[in-house]
Scaffold this motif. Structure first.
Motif, short mmCIF file in Angstrom:
data_model
loop_
_atom_site.label_atom_id
_atom_site.label_comp_id
_atom_site.label_asym_id
_atom_site.label_seq_id
_atom_site.Cartn_x
_atom_site.Cartn_y
_atom_site.Cartn_z
N ILE A 173 -7.84 31.72 -5.20
CA ILE A 173 -6.99 31.93 -6.37
C ILE A 173 -6.96 33.41 -6.75
N GLN A 174 -8.13 34.07 -6.70
CA GLN A 174 -8.16 35.50 -7.04
C GLN A 174 -7.26 36.29 -6.10
N ARG A 175 -7.31 35.97 -4.81
CA ARG A 175 -6.49 36.69 -3.84
C ARG A 175 -5.00 36.46 -4.14
N GLN A 216 -6.72 30.00 -14.70
CA GLN A 216 -6.34 29.00 -13.70
C GLN A 216 -7.44 27.95 -13.51
N LYS A 217 -8.69 28.37 -13.64
CA LYS A 217 -9.81 27.47 -13.33
C LYS A 217 -10.27 26.64 -14.51
N ILE A 218 -10.15 27.16 -15.73
CA ILE A 218 -10.70 26.42 -16.87
C ILE A 218 -9.66 25.58 -17.61
N ILE A 219 -8.38 25.82 -17.36
CA ILE A 219 -7.34 25.04 -18.04
C ILE A 219 -7.03 23.81 -17.22
N ASP A 220 -7.03 22.66 -17.86
CA ASP A 220 -6.70 21.40 -17.20
C ASP A 220 -5.27 21.46 -16.67
N ASP A 221 -5.06 20.95 -15.45
CA ASP A 221 -3.74 20.98 -14.82
C ASP A 221 -2.65 20.36 -15.68
#
Length: 433
Positions: free
Chosen positions: A139-141, A349-354
């Motif tokens: 995701i970072q990339r 992107q990682k902590i928010i629920d889809d």
């Protein structure tokens, strides 16, 4: 589809997403440059030019909450493609008007509004889909490559626009932008937006949920996530206080130090180069382990840079010296902004629920789009009545104070529980010795 195939597909998504973003961003920058020049040459009025900016900012700000609702309720791929097609048709419509009856301000303003609305839906839907398109480890990339494409477009778009404006007609500009938008549609249509998606099946009650109830649920979700809420507030403060930099740089260099336009352009360009190089760095390095800590340190550095920018106003310098000084400082500012933004975007992107990403990103976009112009207006007034050096010093100190308070150690430990465990282990080892 096995894991290896999914990773291969994610690699395709990463590069397709980057190329699509680069193409559409380049087209948008070239178009914006051409339209801005056209309006000023046609009317010679700053008011008409400002009206086009309002047509670009205001619709996006107002529609963002609805775009967030749509991104969480409907197919994100469909929203992205429909929005991109709408952009293509809008440019095609303006081209038709230009060929049949000639360009008018009404036609340009209408097109700008449609492009702004389409951009809001496409932007929120795309931001909400990153974790569905790309595997978690990259995701970072993906975010860094996205920033690189935006930086490339910001640097090259106006330059290409300037070259083209003197050599080709306005119709050619529109054809280039329409072609770029159509190519972006074709690329986006090949992507699988659900490859890594974790969206849940909606219950019957959720499917019957009204738009207003859905938006309220998004606000409630944000309020329940303390770390997320803190990061959002920090982001909003930055968006407002950045007005001191946006207004102050031009004011200090042009009005205060009487810097020639060619040198001013080099100084401004150094900001984009700093962003580009750090984006490149993030695209090849391993993922940041503690993103909130990295972003916090970046904000602290940026606060000190704001105060440091005032040095040529306080100490007499030769023109060549303060030119080199500002190139170095503004380059560092651009690099620092990426050090703040990229880890923070990855964390979002990682902590928010889809299932809530659309609404959360819409809240962020609405507030950011409202606060940035407000900050520019307020700081524009302040620079007219107060010394520039004091405005930047106070703003820098304020920025440092806000981040030290809002991202205090207790909040950082909540964001990174593994860091708290690591500190406990170290403390236990120390006592045992």
């Amino acid at each position: 589809m096995d894991h290896a195939m999914k990773l291969k597909r994610a690699t395709y998504h990463m590069w397709t997403f980057t190329i699509s973003k680069l193409i559409s961003s380049f087209g948008a920058h070239v178009y914006a440059f051409a339209v801005s020049f056209y309006i000023l040459q046609l009317t010679g009025s700053a008011t008409n030019f400002a009206m086009n900016l309002i047509c670009s900012i205001l619709p996006r700000t107002l529609i963002a909450p609805f775009a967030g609702y749509a991104a969480d309720k409907y197919s994100r791929k469909t929203i992205v493609i429909v929005a991109q097609i709408a952009s293509t048709l809008a440019i095609g419509g303006l081209l038709t008007v230009s060929l049949t009856s000639g360009l008018s301000l009404l036609a340009i303003y209408t097109t700008t509004v449609v492009l702004s609305l389409a951009s809001a839906f496409s932007g929120v839907a795309f931001s909400s889909s990153i974790t569905g398109l790309i595997d978690e480890n990259r995701i970072q990339r993906a975010m860094a490559l996205n920033q690189m494409s935006i930086s490339f477009a910001a640097i090259g778009g106006p330059a290409i626009g300037g070259i083209m404006y003197g050599t080709v007609s306005m119709n050619t500009f529109l054809i280039v932008y329409m072609s770029a938008s159509l190519l972006a549609v074709l690329l986006e249509s090949t992507m699988n937006f659900k490859l890594f998606s974790n969206r849940k099946e909606k219950t019957e009650e959720e499917q019957k949920e009204s738009m207003w109830q859905s938006m309220k649920a998004g606000i409630y979700y944000v309020r329940q996530q303390q770390v997320l809420l803190t990061i959002i507030w920090i982001s909003l403060f930055i968006n407002f206080l950045i007005g001191a930099y946006q207004v102050g740089l031009s004011y200090i260099l042009i009005e205060g130090l009487k810097m020639p336009s060619t040198r001013f352009g080099v100084v401004e360009g150094s900001f984009a180069i700093g962003m580009l190089l750090v984006s490149l760095y993030f695209s090849v390095r391993k993922e940041v382990k503690y993103p909130l800590i990295v972003s916090k340190r970046g904000i602290l550095v940026f606060g000190f840079l704001l105060m440091f920018m005032t040095l040529p106003l306080l100490v007499s310098m030769q023109p060549n010296v303060y030119f080199a000084f500002y190139v170095a400082v503004i380059f560092t500012c651009g690099a620092t902004i990426m050090i703040v933004n990229t880890p923070m975007q990855v964390m979002f992107q990682k902590i928010i629920d889809d299932d809530f990403k659309g609404r959360v990103f819409a809240i962020l976009e609405t507030m950011a789009m409202a606060l940035m112009p407000l900050g520019v207006v307020i700081y524009g007034f302040l620079y007219d009545v107060l010394p520039a050096e004091w405005i930047l010093i106070v703003t820098g100190a304020l920025l440092i104070g806000i981040v030290l308070f809002m991202a205090r150690p207790s909040v950082v430990r909540k964001a990174h529980p593994e860091l708290a465990e690591k500190q406990k282990v170290k403390a236990k080892v120390a006592t045992e010795q």
